[in-house]
Write a protein that holds these residues in place. Structure first.
Motif, short mmCIF file in Angstrom:
data_model
loop_
_atom_site.label_atom_id
_atom_site.label_comp_id
_atom_site.label_asym_id
_atom_site.label_seq_id
_atom_site.Cartn_x
_atom_site.Cartn_y
_atom_site.Cartn_z
N MET A 99 33.55 2.41 42.00
CA MET A 99 33.74 2.81 43.37
C MET A 99 34.98 2.12 43.92
N GLU A 100 35.59 2.75 44.89
CA GLU A 100 36.81 2.21 45.48
C GLU A 100 36.74 2.27 46.99
N LEU A 101 37.48 1.37 47.62
CA LEU A 101 37.64 1.36 49.07
C LEU A 101 39.12 1.42 49.36
N GLU A 102 39.46 2.01 50.50
CA GLU A 102 40.86 2.03 50.91
C GLU A 102 41.06 1.02 52.02
N LEU A 103 42.05 0.16 51.85
CA LEU A 103 42.41 -0.80 52.88
C LEU A 103 43.31 -0.13 53.90
N MET A 104 43.49 -0.76 55.03
CA MET A 104 44.28 -0.17 56.12
C MET A 104 45.73 0.04 55.74
N ASN A 105 46.23 -0.73 54.78
CA ASN A 105 47.62 -0.56 54.34
C ASN A 105 47.77 0.52 53.27
N GLY A 106 46.66 1.23 52.98
CA GLY A 106 46.69 2.31 52.00
C GLY A 106 46.34 1.88 50.59
N GLU A 107 46.25 0.57 50.36
CA GLU A 107 45.91 0.07 49.03
C GLU A 107 44.46 0.44 48.69
N ILE A 108 44.25 0.89 47.48
CA ILE A 108 42.91 1.20 46.98
C ILE A 108 42.42 0.01 46.17
N VAL A 109 41.22 -0.47 46.51
CA VAL A 109 40.65 -1.61 45.78
C VAL A 109 39.29 -1.20 45.22
N ALA A 110 38.97 -1.76 44.08
CA ALA A 110 37.70 -1.46 43.42
C ALA A 110 36.59 -2.34 43.99
N VAL A 111 35.36 -1.82 43.94
CA VAL A 111 34.17 -2.61 44.24
C VAL A 111 33.16 -2.36 43.14
N ASP A 112 32.35 -3.36 42.87
CA ASP A 112 31.29 -3.28 41.86
C ASP A 112 30.03 -3.86 42.47
N VAL A 113 29.01 -3.01 42.70
CA VAL A 113 27.79 -3.47 43.36
C VAL A 113 26.89 -4.28 42.43
N ASN A 114 27.23 -4.39 41.18
CA ASN A 114 26.47 -5.20 40.23
C ASN A 114 26.98 -6.64 40.28
N VAL A 115 26.78 -7.27 41.42
CA VAL A 115 27.29 -8.61 41.68
C VAL A 115 26.49 -9.63 40.88
N THR A 116 27.19 -10.47 40.15
CA THR A 116 26.53 -11.46 39.31
C THR A 116 26.24 -12.75 40.09
N ALA A 117 25.36 -13.55 39.52
CA ALA A 117 25.04 -14.84 40.12
C ALA A 117 26.29 -15.72 40.18
N LEU A 118 27.16 -15.64 39.19
CA LEU A 118 28.37 -16.45 39.20
C LEU A 118 29.28 -16.08 40.37
N THR A 119 29.41 -14.78 40.64
CA THR A 119 30.22 -14.36 41.79
C THR A 119 29.63 -14.91 43.07
N LEU A 120 28.30 -14.80 43.23
CA LEU A 120 27.65 -15.34 44.43
C LEU A 120 27.83 -16.85 44.52
N PHE A 121 27.70 -17.52 43.41
CA PHE A 121 27.89 -18.97 43.38
C PHE A 121 29.30 -19.33 43.83
N ASN A 122 30.29 -18.64 43.28
CA ASN A 122 31.67 -18.92 43.65
C ASN A 122 31.92 -18.64 45.13
N LEU A 123 31.36 -17.56 45.64
CA LEU A 123 31.53 -17.23 47.05
C LEU A 123 30.84 -18.25 47.95
N GLN A 124 29.70 -18.75 47.52
CA GLN A 124 29.03 -19.78 48.30
C GLN A 124 29.85 -21.08 48.28
N ARG A 125 30.38 -21.42 47.12
CA ARG A 125 31.21 -22.61 46.99
C ARG A 125 32.47 -22.50 47.87
#
Length: 116
Positions: A1-27
């Motif tokens: 899946m992708e999202l469009e930013l206001m500057n027109g850039e397309i960025v990917a998203v992945d809803v299968n978020v891992t524990a490591l990603t959550l850990f890093n975001l909490q840190r």
């Protein structure tokens, strides 16, 4: 899946978020215990929706798909135009396995319908 930013850039998203990603975001202090409590709810009805938690989930999905060369949380928010329909789907898909499966099924169905 992708999202469009206001500057027109397309960025990917992945809803299968891992524990490591959550850990890093909490840190990094992007998410906190309140966000993580969403994973402990037994059903979507029990989840108290906080708009910040929704944005955090969208960012977590973005970071899951973009492990390097990613925007910082504040920069992402500054460049992301809210789409509550999509944002809510991402939020529930990140915190709920059942919602994630439904989201993936509906997303695939939407892609097939778009190709007609």
């Amino acid at each position: 899946m992708e999202l469009e930013l206001m500057n027109g850039e397309i960025v990917a998203v992945d809803v299968n978020v891992t524990a490591l990603t959550l850990f890093n975001l909490q840190r990094e202090k992007v998410i906190d215990g309140d966000f993580l409590k969403g994973f402990m709810k037994s059903s979507e009805k029990d989840i108290g929706l906080d708009p910040i938690a929704v944005f955090q989930a969208v960012y977590a999905a973005y970071r899951q798909a973009t492990p390097k060369d990613y925007l910082a949380f504040v920069d992402f928010l500054a460049n992301y135009q809210l789409d509550m329909e999509t944002d809510m789907e991402i939020y529930f898909s990140v915190i709920s396995k059942q919602s994630r499966k439904a989201f993936q099924k509906n997303f695939a169905k939407g892609i097939k319908q778009g190709k007609k």
